[in-house]
Each structure stands twice: as C-alpha cells, then as structure tokens.
Design a protein around this motif. Structure first.
Motif, mmCIF file in Angstrom:
data_model
loop_
_atom_site.group_PDB
_atom_site.id
_atom_site.type_symbol
_atom_site.label_atom_id
_atom_site.label_comp_id
_atom_site.label_asym_id
_atom_site.label_seq_id
_atom_site.Cartn_x
_atom_site.Cartn_y
_atom_site.Cartn_z
ATOM 1 N N VAL A 356 0.856 -1.181 0.000
ATOM 2 C CA VAL A 356 0.000 0.000 0.000
ATOM 3 C C VAL A 356 0.894 1.234 0.000
ATOM 4 O O VAL A 356 1.809 1.331 0.821
ATOM 5 N N ALA A 357 0.660 2.149 -0.922
ATOM 6 C CA ALA A 357 1.431 3.393 -0.986
ATOM 7 C C ALA A 357 0.512 4.567 -0.666
ATOM 8 O O ALA A 357 -0.493 4.777 -1.348
ATOM 9 N N ILE A 358 0.850 5.305 0.378
ATOM 10 C CA ILE A 358 0.127 6.521 0.764
ATOM 11 C C ILE A 358 0.928 7.702 0.217
ATOM 12 O O ILE A 358 2.063 7.938 0.651
ATOM 13 N N ILE A 359 0.390 8.431 -0.727
ATOM 14 C CA ILE A 359 1.103 9.554 -1.343
ATOM 15 C C ILE A 359 0.535 10.853 -0.789
ATOM 16 O O ILE A 359 -0.673 11.114 -0.885
ATOM 17 N N ARG A 380 5.913 9.900 0.651
ATOM 18 C CA ARG A 380 5.059 8.723 0.568
ATOM 19 C C ARG A 380 5.375 7.783 1.729
ATOM 20 O O ARG A 380 6.487 7.789 2.283
ATOM 21 N N LEU A 381 4.402 6.991 2.073
ATOM 22 C CA LEU A 381 4.564 5.955 3.089
ATOM 23 C C LEU A 381 4.110 4.654 2.445
ATOM 24 O O LEU A 381 2.970 4.545 1.987
ATOM 25 N N VAL A 382 5.008 3.673 2.380
ATOM 26 C CA VAL A 382 4.705 2.404 1.724
ATOM 27 C C VAL A 382 4.659 1.293 2.762
ATOM 28 O O VAL A 382 5.621 1.101 3.521
ATOM 29 N N LEU A 383 3.535 0.593 2.803
ATOM 30 C CA LEU A 383 3.357 -0.531 3.721
ATOM 31 C C LEU A 383 3.478 -1.811 2.913
ATOM 32 O O LEU A 383 2.620 -2.115 2.081
ATOM 33 N N ARG A 384 4.521 -2.560 3.126
ATOM 34 C CA ARG A 384 4.750 -3.798 2.387
ATOM 35 C C ARG A 384 4.066 -4.956 3.101
ATOM 36 O O ARG A 384 4.263 -5.168 4.299
ATOM 37 N N ILE A 385 3.292 -5.699 2.357
ATOM 38 C CA ILE A 385 2.591 -6.853 2.920
ATOM 39 C C ILE A 385 3.341 -8.148 2.616
ATOM 40 O O ILE A 385 3.484 -9.010 3.471
ATOM 41 N N GLN A 386 3.821 -8.282 1.395
ATOM 42 C CA GLN A 386 4.632 -9.446 1.027
ATOM 43 C C GLN A 386 5.408 -9.114 -0.244
ATOM 44 O O GLN A 386 5.021 -8.201 -0.973
ATOM 45 N N SER A 393 9.350 4.875 4.306
ATOM 46 C CA SER A 393 8.904 6.269 4.267
ATOM 47 C C SER A 393 9.872 7.066 3.399
ATOM 48 O O SER A 393 11.087 7.016 3.614
ATOM 49 N N ARG A 394 9.341 7.779 2.407
ATOM 50 C CA ARG A 394 10.180 8.581 1.522
ATOM 51 C C ARG A 394 10.055 10.051 1.901
ATOM 52 O O ARG A 394 8.955 10.605 1.946
ATOM 53 N N ILE A 395 11.186 10.685 2.177
ATOM 54 C CA ILE A 395 11.225 12.096 2.553
ATOM 55 C C ILE A 395 12.254 12.823 1.699
ATOM 56 O O ILE A 395 13.037 12.198 0.971
ATOM 57 N N GLN A 396 12.255 14.158 1.785
ATOM 58 C CA GLN A 396 13.216 14.988 1.053
ATOM 59 C C GLN A 396 14.323 15.444 2.002
ATOM 60 O O GLN A 396 14.048 15.850 3.137
ATOM 61 N N VAL A 397 15.571 15.372 1.549
ATOM 62 C CA VAL A 397 16.700 15.856 2.346
ATOM 63 C C VAL A 397 17.631 16.662 1.443
ATOM 64 O O VAL A 397 17.563 16.574 0.212
ATOM 65 N N LYS A 398 18.507 17.426 2.068
ATOM 66 C CA LYS A 398 19.534 18.134 1.304
ATOM 67 C C LYS A 398 20.632 17.146 0.919
ATOM 68 O O LYS A 398 21.107 16.376 1.749
ATOM 69 N N ASP A 410 14.910 7.153 1.413
ATOM 70 C CA ASP A 410 13.957 6.263 2.062
ATOM 71 C C ASP A 410 14.427 5.885 3.464
ATOM 72 O O ASP A 410 15.614 5.602 3.680
ATOM 73 N N MET A 411 13.499 5.912 4.384
ATOM 74 C CA MET A 411 13.723 5.352 5.716
ATOM 75 C C MET A 411 12.946 4.043 5.767
ATOM 76 O O MET A 411 11.715 4.039 5.575
ATOM 77 N N ALA A 412 13.646 2.928 5.979
ATOM 78 C CA ALA A 412 13.014 1.613 5.840
ATOM 79 C C ALA A 412 13.042 0.834 7.149
ATOM 80 O O ALA A 412 14.021 0.873 7.895
ATOM 81 N N PHE A 413 11.959 0.138 7.394
ATOM 82 C CA PHE A 413 11.838 -0.787 8.519
ATOM 83 C C PHE A 413 11.488 -2.155 7.956
ATOM 84 O O PHE A 413 10.519 -2.302 7.210
ATOM 85 N N HIS A 414 12.285 -3.166 8.283
ATOM 86 C CA HIS A 414 12.053 -4.525 7.815
ATOM 87 C C HIS A 414 11.752 -5.419 9.020
ATOM 88 O O HIS A 414 12.524 -5.461 9.979
ATOM 89 N N TYR A 415 10.640 -6.138 8.953
ATOM 90 C CA TYR A 415 10.276 -7.009 10.070
ATOM 91 C C TYR A 415 11.368 -8.013 10.387
ATOM 92 O O TYR A 415 11.730 -8.224 11.544
#
Length: 504
Positions: A356-359, A380-386, A393-398, A410-415
């Motif tokens: 699921v991608a929340i834009i 965007r926030l992406v929820l990976r199901i499989q 989470s995708r954010i903007q940085v310098k 991207d900031m990623a969390f993996h179960y």
C-alpha cells in the motif's frame, strides 16, 4: 501472538484430504504446537469421503508439514507428540450414519476429558458442499452451543451479491452470526494487521491521515504466477471476484476506517463496514471510467517463457475472464472526500509484491530555488505486505555539497531485520483466534454483502459486454496500457513497487 487458550477444544476439518489441509492448516497447527500456543487438550479430527486409516492420514499430513511449514522438516519427537492429537474419520456426509459416527467420536473424546469442549468445525470444502455439511451439524445438534461451538467458512463467500445473501441465509438460518467465522487469510498477515498498529498506536500518523494531507492511495497486489492448474475454477471467478472483492477491499478498509473505540471484534468490524458503505457507487454507464480489466498473453516471467491465459489447462480458447483489474474508488465521507483510492491486481505480472502506498500532498509553499527541487518527489509511506514485510517512508533531504539541492531518500523498517524471527503464517494467527473465540480478523455477513455491493455494477457490465481486445498485456509486464490511462487521467502514475526498486 495471542495467549495460549486453556479450554479443551476439538477441531473437526471437513475436506481433510484436500490441499488446504495439507498445505496450510496442519502446518499452521504444527507450528502453533511447537510454540506451545495450542490448548493442552486439543483433538483434531479429519473428515473425508475416502476410507483411510488414521496412521496413513497422519503420514500424509507429515509430508505436507515437511514441505510447507516455515520451520522446515519435522522433528521426530515434536511430530510424534502432535500427531497423537490427530485422527481420521471417513464417510459420505450425506449419509446419516456418517454424522452419527462423528457425533459418537466427539462424545467419546469429551467423555475422556470429563467436560464439554469447544467445538470448531472447519469447512475446507467447496461452497457447493456447505449445505450438506451444515445441515448434518444442525440435525445432530453438534453446533448448537453459541458459547462453545464455531463454524469456519473458507472463501469464496458467494460469487455475486445475490449468491452471498443466499449463503448467509443458509448459514444464519442454522447458526448464530457470532458462531460463523468467514476466513480470509490475507487478514492474518502480519503487515496487514500492523496497519492498525501503525495508524492507531502512533500519534505521528493519525492527525495527517485524511484528505487535507493525503493526495491519493495506491494498493497493489501483483503475482508472477498464472492460473496453472486452477483454470477451471478461475474461469468462473476472475480477478475481480478472486482478489478485489475480499483481499484488496479489506486492505482498503484498514487504511480508510475511523479509529475504533476499542479492539473488540464488532467495534473493529463496524468501522470496516462503514468504509464499504461510504464507497461511491459506480453507475453502469461510468464503469469504463473507473475500472479496467485485462488478460495476460504469452511472455517471459523470471527468465522463462510462459503461455497465455487462454492456453492454460481448463481455460476456454476465447475466454473473456479477466486476470488483471485496476479500479479507482472514491469514499464519500469527511475524512476521504475527493481522495482517490487506486487498486490493481493481476497474474503474470513483473514482480510478486503486495503493498500500500500513501502519497501525500506537496508542501503548501516551496521556499527553495527552482534548481534545488529538480528531483523533488512527494512524500510517501509504503506498507509492504509481502514478500518482504516492512514499512518504507520517503522524505526529502539536502544532498551533500555546497549547494542547496534536495533529493528523496527512504527510511526503511524490515520485520525480519528488526525482530530477528520469522513471523507466524496467516493461518497460524487465524486458527488460534478461532480456537480462542476472537472474531476480530474475520468477515461478518454485512461486511461480505457490502463488499459485493461495491463490485456488483462492474461485474454486471463486464458480463454483459465481453472484452474485445484480450489478451491485452504480456506476461512479465505491469499490465495493460488502459490501467496506466486510468490513473493518468488524474495526473498520477502507478508507482514502481518499493521492493522492485530495491532489487535494481
């Protein structure tokens, strides 16, 4: 995972010699046994038409566990202890003596325990056999205690709105709604359940989870497999019935529902039904603006040539059955007014992925010079199901350097990395919930009917007007061009799934 149930339980599986029992149910129960989640007094009775000794039945189940358990092959001592709980009962369900014999078996087990058990009757059988099995249960009084007896029903829950209502009338005419557990394995997946935790356990997200901050939502469930040996079933189903009516709409409900007052089963399910009832009906003349169907042709998947859908066994040479669906849905309520939800699912696609991608909407003002934001992308926030469960989470940085240049990271969390343990399979979670009597993750009758109500106008139009251009996408692609046009009309595009991006 839930606390270990204490009450004695008998699990009766109708259709025990079928694939579902072999591949999913018994491996799930075995894993629960290893984790000490099963009640101490648990008996599993497999019921099937063919005659078979219990030892032969157990050996067949062991082979299934060795092949399909997430734990790998069985450990002899653990399997021996688990197998002692299992027995087999053969007979034709339509024959009175079969029901009487099953009743005697239940009474014998409970007599040895010295008390009445919880009885779980699992219908791992085709829908056409439901009536036969449930009438036996009713006539023999095997499932009349609303506090202790449960009936588990596998999908499909009908094939359209009218047949779903007919099935519900059959079931609720014999059993209380509280006894009926309509199981959708997707709702047992760890990341699907974690949508509730993400939204309602973190104050960071809920204040921005609405039309003011979210631009649109994309839900993708892509498969690389074709219909293979399921062609006969799939010809009467199609992607809209097989995937959208249950799996994708359930995910949409979790994303869009209002905060529940508590985690009580009916409170959560009430909020899901509210979402389905708020989805804007699609007039028949507008279906082509909101829904796209496709069917795969021959192509290359994972480096090998695969046939077209119409060349699969059991499929008609001129079939109009869809193997791909893309939808645009609108939810008419205060939280989501004007926010489109785009859903897509298909077989023989480029990558196996469910997410699921929340834009989010752009920042209201950009103080940076134009050159600084050339590679800007919306948050965007992406929820990976499989298959790789997690959250990105995708954010903007310098970017590093002497100039002000922005770029996405991207900031990623993996179960798997965070918890260093394999998550339970969906059926493990759901079977344990049935044993405990927790219906939170199961479908209620009004929820099923509301879901059918959403897609019925599409079904009616598609059945009245067969597709003219099938096949219209190659196996190994991301689907038909019409799906890209569907979302492009709103000046959006389908996102490359996060999993596919990382694999580059």
């Amino acid at each position: 995972m839930s606390a270990t149930p204490k009450e004695p339980t008998i699990l009766v599986i109708f259709g025990a010699t079928g694939d579902l029992t072999w591949r999913k149910l018994i491996p799930a129960l075995y894993n629960l046994h290893l984790d000490r989640y099963l009640p101490e007094r648990l008996a599993v009775i497999g019921v099937g038409r063919r005659e078979m000794e219990s030892d032969s039945f157990r050996q067949r189940l062991k082979n299934g566990v060795d092949r399909f358990s997430r734990r790998g092959t069985t450990e002899p001592g653990a399997w021996s202890a688990f197998a002692q709980r299992i027995s087999y009962f053969g007979g034709d369900l339509s024959a009175p003596q079969t029901g009487e014999g099953l009743k005697a078996r239940l009474q014998e087990i409970e007599g040895g325990w010295g008390e009445r058990s919880n009885r779980v009757f699992y219908l791992a059988i085709p829908p056409t056999a439901f009536e036969e099995a449930t009438r036996q249960l009713e006539q023999l009084g095997l499932c009349k205690d609303c506090g202790h007896d449960r009936l588990v029903v596998e999908k499909p829950f009908g094939r359209d709105l009218e047949s779903a209502r007919t099935l519900d009338r059959l079931l609720t005419g014999m059993f209380a709604e509280s006894q009926i557990y309509r199981i959708d394995h997707y709702l047992g997946k760890e990341t699907v359940q974690n949508i509730l935790a993400l939204r309602f356990a973190n104050s960071l997200f809920e204040p921005i989870w609405n039309r003011r901050y979210i631009d649109h939502v994309q839900i993708t469930v892509a498969e690389t497999v074709g219909v293979e040996s399921r062609g006969g079933y799939y010809e009467g189903a199609g992607a809209l019935r097989d995937m959208v009516q249950n799996h994708l709409l359930q995910i949409l409900c979790l994303i869009a529902m209002e905060p529940p007052v508590s985690f009580a089963a009916d409170e959560v399910r009430n909020k899901k039904v509210d979402v389905l009832r708020a989805i804007r009906p699609i007039p028949p003349e507008e279906v082509h603006h909101f829904a796209v169907r496709g069917q795969y042709g021959a192509g290359i998947v994972d480096g090998r040539a695969v046939p077209a859908y119409r060349e699969e066994p059991g499929v008609a040479p001129a079939s109009s059955t869809e193997t791909y669906v893309a939808l645009k849905l609108l939810i008419d309520n205060w939280r989501w007014q004007g926010v489109p939800f785009y859903l897509r699912t298909g077989k023989r696609l480029h990558t196996k992925v469910s997410e699921v991608a929340i834009i989010f909407r752009p920042a209201p003002h950009q103080p940076f010079p134009a050159a600084a934001v050339e590679s800007w992308q919306p948050n965007r926030l992406v929820l990976r199901i499989q298959p790789e469960e997690g959250i990105v989470s995708r954010i903007q940085v310098k970017q590093p350097g002497t100039r002000m240049l922005l770029g996405p990271v991207d900031m990623a969390f993996h179960y798997r990395e965070a918890f260093k343990a394999s998550a339970p399979e969906a059926y493990e979670t759901l079977l344990l919930d049935v044993i405990r009597g927790d219906a939170t993750l199961f479908m209620r009758a009004d929820q099923v009917e509301s879901a059918w109500g959403v897609i019925s106008p599409i079904l009616d139009v598609w059945e009245a007007v067969p597709a003219a251009a099938f096949p219209d996408y190659s196996a190994g692609s991301w689907g038909p061009e019409a799906a890209d046009l569907l979302i492009a009309r709103d000046r959006h595009n389908w996102l490359q799934p996060a999993l596919a991006e990382e694999s580059k």
